[in-house]
Motif scaffolding. Structure first.
Motif: not given
Length: 373
Positions: A45-63
């Motif tokens: 199985v290919n776990v594609d970090p650019e697909g339906e997966v989130l990375s620390p860089e894609s986390a939104p700024a909450v505060w």
């Protein structure tokens, strides 16, 4: 070996004493299946970090610091004005390091509107406490201990975090993403639901007297549905005599965001809340987009469409007058007008790569004798 490729080994039972097994085989690892001859199946199985997966860089700024109508305040909320708080997010707002004197206490004003249980009643998150809401904010203290380690303590406001129906005290997201559902009830507590107008809140810090600490406002949300946010102002620490030890200046903020990546699910495990098995392991720092954050970002993306009457005149619309459905919601739409017969002759410009093979546009409505998009 590619760390993003996961290999699953499925071994059938041997017809004697060995049951069927499923093991995950990571790069460099081996697997042994005892017993008699068995059928073996290998699935990659290919776990594609650019697909339906989130990375620390894609986390939104909450505060972020909000103007708040001319009264600046820290605000935990959505990426744009009037958008809900992000899903599957954990982020702290952390103070600078300070020494705690005798009788110290943390003081601030706050108001909040966070996802509660709605019409659903409290449900147990562990035997000793039930959930009163899904998303929440709590205060914790990170203290430097004598052995050089840093302890993390969830601290209770003088008036508490409030209780839900039947004495429910836990916030579901703290168990889901931060501490685990087996954590003590005190660790799962926090503010949730609607907090009304600005509330004056005091948090005693006496138990940390003589230590160096940082305090933190920790926001956590579950996979779906957001709230209005959490507003925070007038943050300061005072000693027993009322002297100011620390005070946040929103013109020159010293509190900083502290993002916490989601724990990476392990292949073969079962999600504690949903009961759904994890098909493949994820690299460290990556986790599934359970809150459909990527889809929400795309639907909020600005877009525009343009057309030429001369070009359109050469094409005969195939679906003229039919319902066209809906598409991406935009907070920054470009408004233009379609003349009759031009419904399908549209050139789309959108903020994502690739070739658009099919697109569904917003429904059309009459405006000033034409059709507005």
């Amino acid at each position: 070996a590619d760390a993003l490729v996961r290999t699953k080994i499925l071994a059938a039972g041997d017809g004697a004493h060995q049951c069927a097994e499923v093991k995950e085989l990571r790069p460099g690892e081996t697997a042994h299946f005892p017993g008699h001859a068995r059928d073996i199946y290998v699935v990659q199985v290919n776990v594609d970090p650019e697909g339906e997966v989130l990375s620390p860089e894609s986390a939104p700024a909450v505060w972020r610091v909000s103007d708040n109508g001319g009264s600046p305040a820290w605000f935990a909320g959505g990426p744009e004005p009037d958008t809900p708080t992000p899903n599957s997010a954990v982020e702290g707002l952390r103070s600078p390091e300070m020494f705690v004197p005798d009788g110290a206490k943390l003081e601030f004003h706050a108001s909040w509107h966070l996802e509660d249980l709605g019409e659903e009643g409290p449900f147990p998150v562990q035997p000793s406490c039930a959930a009163k809401g899904y998303d929440g904010v709590q205060v914790r203290v990170l203290a430097e201990e004598a052995d050089g380690q840093t302890s993390v303590t969830v601290v209770e406001p003088a008036d508490g975090y409030g209780l839900g129906e039947g004495g429910a005290s836990a916030v579901f997201a703290f168990g889901l993403y931060v501490y685990g559902f087996g954590a003590p009830c005190a660790s799962l507590s926090g503010w949730t639901g609607a907090g009304g107008s600005l509330n004056a809140i005091t948090v005693p810090l006496e138990q940390f007297a003589g230590k160096k600490i940082r305090f933190e406002f920790l926001f956590a949300s579950d996979q779906s549905v957001g709230g209005g946010g959490f507003l925070l102002s007038g943050t300061k620490v005072v000693d027993g005599a009322g002297g100011v030890v620390y005070e946040e200046d929103l013109a020159n903020p010293t509190m900083t965001r502290s993002a916490y990546p989601m724990p990476a699910p392990q292949g073969g495990s079962v999600r504690e809340y949903s009961g759904v098995p994890v098909v493949a392991g994820y690299p460290k720092g990556y986790w599934p987009d359970e809150g459909f954050r990527r889809g929400a970002q795309e639907r909020r993306a600005a877009w525009s469409a343009s057309w030429s009457k001369e070009v359109c005149a050469k094409k005969k619309p195939a679906l003229r007058g039919s319902f066209l459905g809906w598409s991406y919601r935009s907070f920054f739409p470009s408004r233009a007008f379609l003349a009759p017969g031009e419904e399908l002759c549209v050139r789309l410009r959108a903020p994502f790569a690739g070739v658009v093979s099919a697109a569904t546009l917003f429904s059309l409505r009459l405006q000033g004798g034409g059709a507005a998009l």
